[in-house]
Design a protein around this motif. Structure first.
Motif, PDB file in Angstrom:
ATOM      1  N   TYR A  16       6.233  62.522 -11.211  1.00 37.32           N
ATOM      2  CA  TYR A  16       5.845  61.199 -11.687  1.00 37.32           C
ATOM      3  C   TYR A  16       5.230  60.421 -10.525  1.00 37.32           C
ATOM      4  CZ  TYR A  16       8.665  62.177 -15.833  1.00 37.32           C
ATOM      5  OH  TYR A  16       9.182  62.740 -16.991  1.00 37.32           O
ATOM      6  N   ILE A  17       3.983  60.008 -10.688  1.00 40.61           N
ATOM      7  CA  ILE A  17       3.273  59.282  -9.635  1.00 40.61           C
ATOM      8  C   ILE A  17       3.455  57.784  -9.854  1.00 40.61           C
ATOM      9  CG2 ILE A  17       1.041  58.847  -8.552  1.00 40.61           C
ATOM     10  CD1 ILE A  17       0.196  61.641  -9.561  1.00 40.61           C
ATOM     11  N   VAL A  18       4.124  57.158  -8.895  1.00 38.28           N
ATOM     12  CA  VAL A  18       4.404  55.723  -8.963  1.00 38.28           C
ATOM     13  C   VAL A  18       3.279  54.985  -8.245  1.00 38.28           C
ATOM     14  CG1 VAL A  18       6.077  53.901  -8.457  1.00 38.28           C
ATOM     15  CG2 VAL A  18       6.881  56.249  -8.886  1.00 38.28           C
ATOM     16  N   ASN A  19       2.494  54.229  -8.983  1.00 37.61           N
ATOM     17  CA  ASN A  19       1.343  53.549  -8.399  1.00 37.61           C
ATOM     18  C   ASN A  19       1.728  52.199  -7.791  1.00 37.61           C
ATOM     19  OD1 ASN A  19      -0.732  55.515  -9.183  1.00 37.61           O
ATOM     20  ND2 ASN A  19      -0.173  54.923 -11.265  1.00 37.61           N
ATOM     21  N   HIS A  20       0.935  51.777  -6.828  1.00 39.65           N
ATOM     22  CA  HIS A  20       1.174  50.532  -6.100  1.00 39.65           C
ATOM     23  C   HIS A  20       1.243  49.353  -7.083  1.00 39.65           C
ATOM     24  CE1 HIS A  20       0.678  47.290  -3.193  1.00 39.65           C
ATOM     25  NE2 HIS A  20       0.800  48.167  -2.209  1.00 39.65           N
ATOM     26  N   PRO A  21       2.194  48.433  -6.891  1.00 40.50           N
ATOM     27  CA  PRO A  21       2.228  47.255  -7.773  1.00 40.50           C
ATOM     28  C   PRO A  21       0.967  46.415  -7.597  1.00 40.50           C
ATOM     29  CG  PRO A  21       3.787  47.025  -5.949  1.00 40.50           C
ATOM     30  CD  PRO A  21       3.293  48.432  -5.913  1.00 40.50           C
ATOM     31  N   GLU A  68      19.238  48.990  -8.509  1.00 37.81           N
ATOM     32  CA  GLU A  68      19.788  49.825  -7.443  1.00 37.81           C
ATOM     33  C   GLU A  68      18.996  51.113  -7.238  1.00 37.81           C
ATOM     34  OE1 GLU A  68      22.273  49.086  -5.403  1.00 37.81           O
ATOM     35  OE2 GLU A  68      22.490  47.128  -6.338  1.00 37.81           O
ATOM     36  N   HIS A  69      18.067  51.418  -8.154  1.00 40.07           N
ATOM     37  CA  HIS A  69      17.328  52.680  -8.031  1.00 40.07           C
ATOM     38  C   HIS A  69      16.276  52.570  -6.927  1.00 40.07           C
ATOM     39  CE1 HIS A  69      14.884  56.185  -9.062  1.00 40.07           C
ATOM     40  NE2 HIS A  69      15.948  56.636  -9.714  1.00 40.07           N
ATOM     41  N   ASP A  70      16.058  53.672  -6.206  1.00 36.14           N
ATOM     42  CA  ASP A  70      15.119  53.677  -5.083  1.00 36.14           C
ATOM     43  C   ASP A  70      13.703  53.284  -5.500  1.00 36.14           C
ATOM     44  OD1 ASP A  70      16.988  54.285  -3.182  1.00 36.14           O
ATOM     45  OD2 ASP A  70      16.500  56.427  -3.059  1.00 36.14           O
ATOM     46  N   VAL A  71      13.286  53.688  -6.703  1.00 38.37           N
ATOM     47  CA  VAL A  71      11.944  53.323  -7.166  1.00 38.37           C
ATOM     48  C   VAL A  71      11.813  51.804  -7.231  1.00 38.37           C
ATOM     49  CG1 VAL A  71      10.407  53.308  -9.183  1.00 38.37           C
ATOM     50  CG2 VAL A  71      11.428  55.458  -8.418  1.00 38.37           C
ATOM     51  N   ILE A  72      12.820  51.143  -7.773  1.00 43.16           N
ATOM     52  CA  ILE A  72      12.771  49.683  -7.896  1.00 43.16           C
ATOM     53  C   ILE A  72      12.835  49.039  -6.512  1.00 43.16           C
ATOM     54  CG2 ILE A  72      13.897  47.647  -8.880  1.00 43.16           C
ATOM     55  CD1 ILE A  72      12.521  49.550 -10.914  1.00 43.16           C
ATOM     56  N   LYS A  73      13.677  49.562  -5.644  1.00 45.15           N
ATOM     57  CA  LYS A  73      13.777  49.011  -4.289  1.00 45.15           C
ATOM     58  C   LYS A  73      12.431  49.087  -3.570  1.00 45.15           C
ATOM     59  CE  LYS A  73      18.671  50.186  -3.569  1.00 45.15           C
ATOM     60  NZ  LYS A  73      19.609  51.026  -2.776  1.00 45.15           N
ATOM     61  N   THR A 119      16.311  62.647 -22.475  1.00 43.15           N
ATOM     62  CA  THR A 119      16.596  64.042 -22.146  1.00 43.15           C
ATOM     63  C   THR A 119      16.484  64.270 -20.645  1.00 43.15           C
ATOM     64  OG1 THR A 119      15.727  64.787 -24.289  1.00 43.15           O
ATOM     65  CG2 THR A 119      15.901  66.435 -22.545  1.00 43.15           C
ATOM     66  N   ALA A 120      17.581  64.661 -20.025  1.00 39.75           N
ATOM     67  CA  ALA A 120      17.572  64.930 -18.586  1.00 39.75           C
ATOM     68  C   ALA A 120      16.645  66.102 -18.284  1.00 39.75           C
ATOM     69  CB  ALA A 120      18.985  65.224 -18.102  1.00 39.75           C
ATOM     70  N   HIS A 121      15.914  66.013 -17.188  1.00 40.71           N
ATOM     71  CA  HIS A 121      15.019  67.102 -16.789  1.00 40.71           C
ATOM     72  C   HIS A 121      14.754  67.003 -15.289  1.00 40.71           C
ATOM     73  CE1 HIS A 121      12.475  63.634 -17.754  1.00 40.71           C
ATOM     74  NE2 HIS A 121      11.592  64.124 -16.890  1.00 40.71           N
ATOM     75  N   LYS A 122      14.310  68.114 -14.727  1.00 38.30           N
ATOM     76  CA  LYS A 122      14.016  68.167 -13.301  1.00 38.30           C
ATOM     77  C   LYS A 122      12.757  67.343 -13.036  1.00 38.30           C
ATOM     78  CE  LYS A 122      13.675  71.513  -9.511  1.00 38.30           C
ATOM     79  NZ  LYS A 122      13.560  72.960  -9.171  1.00 38.30           N
ATOM     80  N   HIS A 123      12.837  66.445 -12.046  1.00 38.29           N
ATOM     81  CA  HIS A 123      11.711  65.559 -11.793  1.00 38.29           C
ATOM     82  C   HIS A 123      11.702  65.129 -10.330  1.00 38.29           C
ATOM     83  CE1 HIS A 123      15.154  62.879 -12.404  1.00 38.29           C
ATOM     84  NE2 HIS A 123      14.525  62.047 -11.604  1.00 38.29           N
ATOM     85  N   GLU A 124      10.543  64.587  -9.931  1.00 41.62           N
ATOM     86  CA  GLU A 124      10.427  63.966  -8.618  1.00 41.62           C
ATOM     87  C   GLU A 124       9.467  62.792  -8.743  1.00 41.62           C
ATOM     88  OE1 GLU A 124       8.520  66.038  -5.471  1.00 41.62           O
ATOM     89  OE2 GLU A 124       6.826  66.749  -6.693  1.00 41.62           O
ATOM     90  N   PHE A 125       9.645  61.803  -7.856  1.00 44.57           N
ATOM     91  CA  PHE A 125       8.757  60.667  -7.791  1.00 44.57           C
ATOM     92  C   PHE A 125       7.886  60.784  -6.546  1.00 44.57           C
ATOM     93  CE2 PHE A 125      12.447  58.947 -10.145  1.00 44.57           C
ATOM     94  CZ  PHE A 125      11.796  58.523 -11.297  1.00 44.57           C
ATOM     95  N   VAL A 126       6.580  60.593  -6.723  1.00 45.21           N
ATOM     96  CA  VAL A 126       5.629  60.574  -5.625  1.00 45.21           C
ATOM     97  C   VAL A 126       4.979  59.203  -5.611  1.00 45.21           C
ATOM     98  CG1 VAL A 126       3.481  61.542  -4.715  1.00 45.21           C
ATOM     99  CG2 VAL A 126       5.208  63.064  -5.724  1.00 45.21           C
ATOM    100  N   TYR A 127       4.924  58.563  -4.448  1.00 47.27           N
ATOM    101  CA  TYR A 127       4.462  57.191  -4.358  1.00 47.27           C
ATOM    102  C   TYR A 127       2.991  57.127  -3.941  1.00 47.27           C
ATOM    103  CZ  TYR A 127       9.383  56.130  -4.801  1.00 47.27           C
ATOM    104  OH  TYR A 127      10.670  56.067  -5.265  1.00 47.27           O
TER     105      TYR A 127
END
Length: 218
Positions: A6-11, A177-182, A207-215
């Motif tokens: 999941y690619i997290v784009n700049h706010p 508290e989640h790192d993405v939000i921080k 549904t739980a699944h294997k994932h990663e966040f990329v910023y």
């Protein structure tokens, strides 16, 4: 199991990328009524659905496709996490979803689209709209709103059980508290103490699944 990136784009400040016409129709700042299955503000309709948010850059074309989106209302320390599907029976992209949320945030009545002005307890869109109207009246252009989109790197990996997998991620990041939000809040202007921020979206387990966040914060 395929790991989904999941690619997290700049706010971005919403008004930097969209024209947001003011809803200058009269409203008493509190009244809603039932219209069919929806709850709507007691107010005139003056803005066409597509004119709720009018793209003025290529941001919507590049990032407002499908996945997840987060709207941060800086003046009220509230944030909303939602999903936008691509493979659902009735898909809705991020742009369509945030146009609906713009209407909810400013208590704008639309009859060309089915928009239910929901109110999750203890705080929902109606509470936000009332607070905004008290502060801005009918000159609200969402100047305090910051948008973050999260796009799956390969959305085709979500064909199976797409909505539930997106709901799982929505659930994860609906906490301050989640790192993405921080990480996001560290990039939004202001004195953003984590304890002050609260999400107000409905939450599904998913549904739980294997994932990663990329910023994508470059």
């Amino acid at each position: 199991m395929t790991e989904i990136t999941y690619i997290v784009n700049h706010p971005v400040k919403l008004s930097d990328h969209f024209e947001i016409p003011m809803d200058q129709s009269k409203w008493d700042g509190t009244s809603y009524e039932k219209k069919g299955d929806n709850t709507v503000p007691v107010r005139d309709r003056i803005i066409h659905f597509k004119n709720l948010l009018i793209p003025k850059t290529n941001y919507a074309q590049k990032y407002c496709t499908a996945g997840l989106y987060l709207m941060f209302f800086n003046d009220f320390k509230k944030f909303y996490v939602g999903i936008a599907t691509k493979h659902a029976k009735t898909p809705e992209g991020i742009l369509k979803r945030i146009r609906k949320h713009r209407a909810k945030a400013t208590a704008t009545y639309q009859i060309t689209q089915s928009i239910n002005h929901t109110e999750e307890e203890p705080y929902g869109w109606r509470s936000l709209a009332k607070a905004r109207y008290k502060k801005y009246g009918n000159k609200d252009q969402l100047e305090d709103c910051y948008l973050v989109t999260i796009n799956p790197k390969d959305h085709e990996n979500l064909v199976e059980d797409e909505k539930n997998k997106l709901w799982f991620i929505e659930n994860l990041i609906s906490s301050n508290e989640h790192d993405v939000i921080k990480k996001i809040l560290s990039l939004i202007p202001g004195d953003n103490l984590l304890k002050d921020w609260v999400s107000f979206n409905d939450i599904n387990t998913g549904t739980a699944h294997k994932h990663e966040f990329v910023y994508n914060f470059g």
